[in-house]
Design a protein around this motif. Structure first.
Motif, PDB file in Angstrom:
ATOM      1  N   GLN A  11       0.915  -1.358  -0.300  1.00  0.00           N
ATOM      2  CA  GLN A  11      -0.288   0.350   0.463  1.00  0.00           C
ATOM      3  C   GLN A  11       0.644   1.070  -0.346  1.00  0.00           C
ATOM      4  O   GLN A  11       0.888   2.376   0.824  1.00  0.00           O
ATOM      5  N   THR A  12       1.265   1.463  -0.899  1.00  0.00           N
ATOM      6  CA  THR A  12       2.770   2.745  -0.761  1.00  0.00           C
ATOM      7  C   THR A  12       2.092   3.289  -1.741  1.00  0.00           C
ATOM      8  O   THR A  12       2.717   4.845  -1.678  1.00  0.00           O
ATOM      9  N   ALA A  13       0.865   3.796  -2.455  1.00  0.00           N
ATOM     10  CA  ALA A  13      -0.339   4.656  -3.244  1.00  0.00           C
ATOM     11  C   ALA A  13      -1.401   4.700  -2.485  1.00  0.00           C
ATOM     12  O   ALA A  13      -1.864   3.257  -2.514  1.00  0.00           O
ATOM     13  N   THR A  14      -2.319   5.651  -2.407  1.00  0.00           N
ATOM     14  CA  THR A  14      -4.066   5.522  -2.402  1.00  0.00           C
ATOM     15  C   THR A  14      -4.296   6.594  -3.071  1.00  0.00           C
ATOM     16  O   THR A  14      -3.475   7.626  -3.109  1.00  0.00           O
ATOM     17  N   VAL A  15      -5.212   6.302  -3.824  1.00  0.00           N
ATOM     18  CA  VAL A  15      -5.924   7.414  -4.798  1.00  0.00           C
ATOM     19  C   VAL A  15      -7.173   7.389  -3.750  1.00  0.00           C
ATOM     20  O   VAL A  15      -7.863   6.235  -3.517  1.00  0.00           O
ATOM     21  N   CYS A  27     -13.515  15.300  -7.257  1.00  0.00           N
ATOM     22  CA  CYS A  27     -11.459  15.566  -7.665  1.00  0.00           C
ATOM     23  C   CYS A  27     -11.093  14.145  -6.567  1.00  0.00           C
ATOM     24  O   CYS A  27     -11.621  12.997  -6.035  1.00  0.00           O
ATOM     25  N   VAL A  28     -10.305  13.611  -7.630  1.00  0.00           N
ATOM     26  CA  VAL A  28      -9.425  12.938  -7.240  1.00  0.00           C
ATOM     27  C   VAL A  28      -8.113  13.070  -6.469  1.00  0.00           C
ATOM     28  O   VAL A  28      -7.546  14.105  -7.287  1.00  0.00           O
ATOM     29  N   VAL A  29      -7.141  12.527  -5.999  1.00  0.00           N
ATOM     30  CA  VAL A  29      -5.548  13.091  -6.412  1.00  0.00           C
ATOM     31  C   VAL A  29      -5.263  11.485  -5.727  1.00  0.00           C
ATOM     32  O   VAL A  29      -5.718  10.598  -5.108  1.00  0.00           O
ATOM     33  N   THR A  30      -4.139  11.418  -6.206  1.00  0.00           N
ATOM     34  CA  THR A  30      -3.011   9.852  -5.323  1.00  0.00           C
ATOM     35  C   THR A  30      -2.242  10.292  -4.787  1.00  0.00           C
ATOM     36  O   THR A  30      -1.599  11.618  -5.519  1.00  0.00           O
ATOM     37  N   MET A  31      -2.219   9.900  -4.282  1.00  0.00           N
ATOM     38  CA  MET A  31      -0.797  10.449  -2.653  1.00  0.00           C
ATOM     39  C   MET A  31      -0.093   8.872  -2.381  1.00  0.00           C
ATOM     40  O   MET A  31      -0.951   7.970  -2.467  1.00  0.00           O
ATOM     41  N   LYS A  32       1.309   9.074  -2.385  1.00  0.00           N
ATOM     42  CA  LYS A  32       2.522   8.188  -2.268  1.00  0.00           C
ATOM     43  C   LYS A  32       2.489   8.385  -0.682  1.00  0.00           C
ATOM     44  O   LYS A  32       1.851   9.283   0.098  1.00  0.00           O
ATOM     45  N   HIS A  33       2.458   7.269   0.064  1.00  0.00           N
ATOM     46  CA  HIS A  33       2.898   7.354   1.374  1.00  0.00           C
ATOM     47  C   HIS A  33       4.304   6.888   2.373  1.00  0.00           C
ATOM     48  O   HIS A  33       5.457   6.927   1.394  1.00  0.00           O
ATOM     49  N   PRO A  34       4.231   7.737   3.042  1.00  0.00           N
ATOM     50  CA  PRO A  34       5.992   7.917   3.786  1.00  0.00           C
ATOM     51  C   PRO A  34       6.842   6.829   3.783  1.00  0.00           C
ATOM     52  O   PRO A  34       7.761   5.964   4.015  1.00  0.00           O
ATOM     53  N   PHE A  42      10.813  12.406  -3.480  1.00  0.00           N
ATOM     54  CA  PHE A  42      11.667  11.851  -4.656  1.00  0.00           C
ATOM     55  C   PHE A  42      10.532  12.104  -6.080  1.00  0.00           C
ATOM     56  O   PHE A  42       9.835  11.111  -6.215  1.00  0.00           O
ATOM     57  N   PRO A  43      11.142  12.690  -7.436  1.00  0.00           N
ATOM     58  CA  PRO A  43      10.001  12.215  -7.836  1.00  0.00           C
ATOM     59  C   PRO A  43       9.663  11.217  -9.192  1.00  0.00           C
ATOM     60  O   PRO A  43      10.845  10.998  -9.812  1.00  0.00           O
ATOM     61  N   THR A  44       8.683  10.611  -8.651  1.00  0.00           N
ATOM     62  CA  THR A  44       8.470   9.815 -10.033  1.00  0.00           C
ATOM     63  C   THR A  44       7.363   9.501 -10.266  1.00  0.00           C
ATOM     64  O   THR A  44       6.340  10.621  -9.831  1.00  0.00           O
ATOM     65  N   GLU A  45       7.163   9.040 -11.529  1.00  0.00           N
ATOM     66  CA  GLU A  45       5.271   9.026 -12.259  1.00  0.00           C
ATOM     67  C   GLU A  45       4.800   8.371 -11.373  1.00  0.00           C
ATOM     68  O   GLU A  45       4.766   7.617 -10.405  1.00  0.00           O
ATOM     69  N   LEU A  46       3.412   9.556 -10.990  1.00  0.00           N
ATOM     70  CA  LEU A  46       2.597   9.290 -10.594  1.00  0.00           C
ATOM     71  C   LEU A  46       1.536   9.933 -11.326  1.00  0.00           C
ATOM     72  O   LEU A  46       0.999  10.975 -11.383  1.00  0.00           O
ATOM     73  N   GLY A  47      -0.058   9.126 -11.322  1.00  0.00           N
ATOM     74  CA  GLY A  47      -1.079   9.656 -11.665  1.00  0.00           C
ATOM     75  C   GLY A  47      -2.023   9.615 -11.474  1.00  0.00           C
ATOM     76  O   GLY A  47      -2.606   9.032 -10.221  1.00  0.00           O
ATOM     77  N   ALA A  48      -3.421  10.681 -11.578  1.00  0.00           N
ATOM     78  CA  ALA A  48      -4.701  10.647 -10.584  1.00  0.00           C
ATOM     79  C   ALA A  48      -5.842  10.639 -12.663  1.00  0.00           C
ATOM     80  O   ALA A  48      -5.495  12.111 -12.636  1.00  0.00           O
ATOM     81  N   SER A  49      -6.649  10.271 -11.983  1.00  0.00           N
ATOM     82  CA  SER A  49      -7.553  10.498 -13.235  1.00  0.00           C
ATOM     83  C   SER A  49      -8.722  10.627 -13.046  1.00  0.00           C
ATOM     84  O   SER A  49      -8.967   9.563 -11.657  1.00  0.00           O
ATOM     85  N   VAL A  50      -9.830  10.721 -13.684  1.00  0.00           N
ATOM     86  CA  VAL A  50     -11.633  10.807 -13.622  1.00  0.00           C
ATOM     87  C   VAL A  50     -11.960  11.143 -14.683  1.00  0.00           C
ATOM     88  O   VAL A  50     -11.524  11.329 -15.737  1.00  0.00           O
ATOM     89  N   GLN A  51     -13.857   9.958 -14.649  1.00  0.00           N
ATOM     90  CA  GLN A  51     -13.822  10.168 -15.787  1.00  0.00           C
ATOM     91  C   GLN A  51     -15.744   9.806 -15.619  1.00  0.00           C
ATOM     92  O   GLN A  51     -16.011   9.267 -15.237  1.00  0.00           O
ATOM     93  N   ALA A  52     -16.263  11.015 -16.385  1.00  0.00           N
ATOM     94  CA  ALA A  52     -17.988  10.888 -16.438  1.00  0.00           C
ATOM     95  C   ALA A  52     -18.596   9.455 -17.353  1.00  0.00           C
ATOM     96  O   ALA A  52     -17.735   9.595 -18.281  1.00  0.00           O
ATOM     97  N   TYR A  64       5.886  13.927  -9.652  1.00  0.00           N
ATOM     98  CA  TYR A  64       5.489  14.061  -8.364  1.00  0.00           C
ATOM     99  C   TYR A  64       6.421  13.429  -7.841  1.00  0.00           C
ATOM    100  O   TYR A  64       7.221  12.810  -7.196  1.00  0.00           O
ATOM    101  N   LYS A  65       6.659  14.363  -6.286  1.00  0.00           N
ATOM    102  CA  LYS A  65       7.798  14.026  -5.011  1.00  0.00           C
ATOM    103  C   LYS A  65       6.106  13.486  -3.903  1.00  0.00           C
ATOM    104  O   LYS A  65       6.719  12.510  -3.488  1.00  0.00           O
ATOM    105  N   TYR A  66       5.122  13.638  -3.579  1.00  0.00           N
ATOM    106  CA  TYR A  66       4.033  13.885  -2.632  1.00  0.00           C
ATOM    107  C   TYR A  66       2.860  12.739  -3.699  1.00  0.00           C
ATOM    108  O   TYR A  66       2.322  12.177  -2.803  1.00  0.00           O
ATOM    109  N   TYR A  67       2.273  13.819  -4.607  1.00  0.00           N
ATOM    110  CA  TYR A  67       1.081  13.297  -4.962  1.00  0.00           C
ATOM    111  C   TYR A  67       0.882  13.685  -6.186  1.00  0.00           C
ATOM    112  O   TYR A  67       1.545  15.160  -7.188  1.00  0.00           O
ATOM    113  N   ALA A  68      -0.242  13.454  -7.226  1.00  0.00           N
ATOM    114  CA  ALA A  68      -0.556  13.992  -8.479  1.00  0.00           C
ATOM    115  C   ALA A  68      -1.990  14.131  -8.183  1.00  0.00           C
ATOM    116  O   ALA A  68      -3.253  13.773  -7.289  1.00  0.00           O
ATOM    117  N   GLY A  69      -2.775  15.232  -8.899  1.00  0.00           N
ATOM    118  CA  GLY A  69      -3.766  16.061  -8.824  1.00  0.00           C
ATOM    119  C   GLY A  69      -3.580  17.440  -7.678  1.00  0.00           C
ATOM    120  O   GLY A  69      -2.873  17.962  -7.728  1.00  0.00           O
TER     121      GLY A  69
END
Length: 107
Positions: A11-15, A27-34, A42-52, A64-69
């Motif tokens: 569980q190293t990231a949560t959306v 609203c969608v946010v993806t967050m890295k965990h400590p 450290f900047p690594t690829e991270l993404g957050a998406s939403v669709q109707a 991103y270092k910590y979160y996308a969105g």
């Protein structure tokens, strides 16, 4: 918070999918965990998406270092789904972890 999905092993990231009744926006946010160790902050690829339903994906994906969105979507009266991705680093080469929710949060 309306919906939460953990990604990857450990569980190293949560959306998160959030909804504002006053603006009627999702609203969608993806967050890295400590617990990501040296990758946290450290900047690594991270993404957050939403669709109707019937619409295109709205995505924020970059290094991103910590979160996308946050990624916002105004979709009253429609079902939505959300997606997240991150680049996981392990003993072998880095690889992408992806997660897409089913349709939900209708209304």
């Amino acid at each position: 918070m309306q919906c939460k999905q953990d990604l990857g092993w450990g569980q190293t990231a949560t959306v998160f999918l959030l909804y504002s009744a006053s603006t009627k926006k999702n609203c969608v946010v993806t967050m890295k965990h400590p617990d990501m160790g040296s990758i946290y902050g450290f900047p690594t690829e991270l993404g957050a998406s939403v669709q109707a339903e019937g619409g295109s994906w709205i995505t924020d994906r970059d290094d991103y270092k910590y979160y996308a969105g946050p990624v916002y979507l105004y979709a009253p009266g429609k079902c939505v789904r959300f997606s997240a991705s991150y680049e996981e680093w392990g003993a072998s080469l880095p690889h992408d972890i992806n997660c897409t929710s089913p349709w939900g949060n209708c209304g």
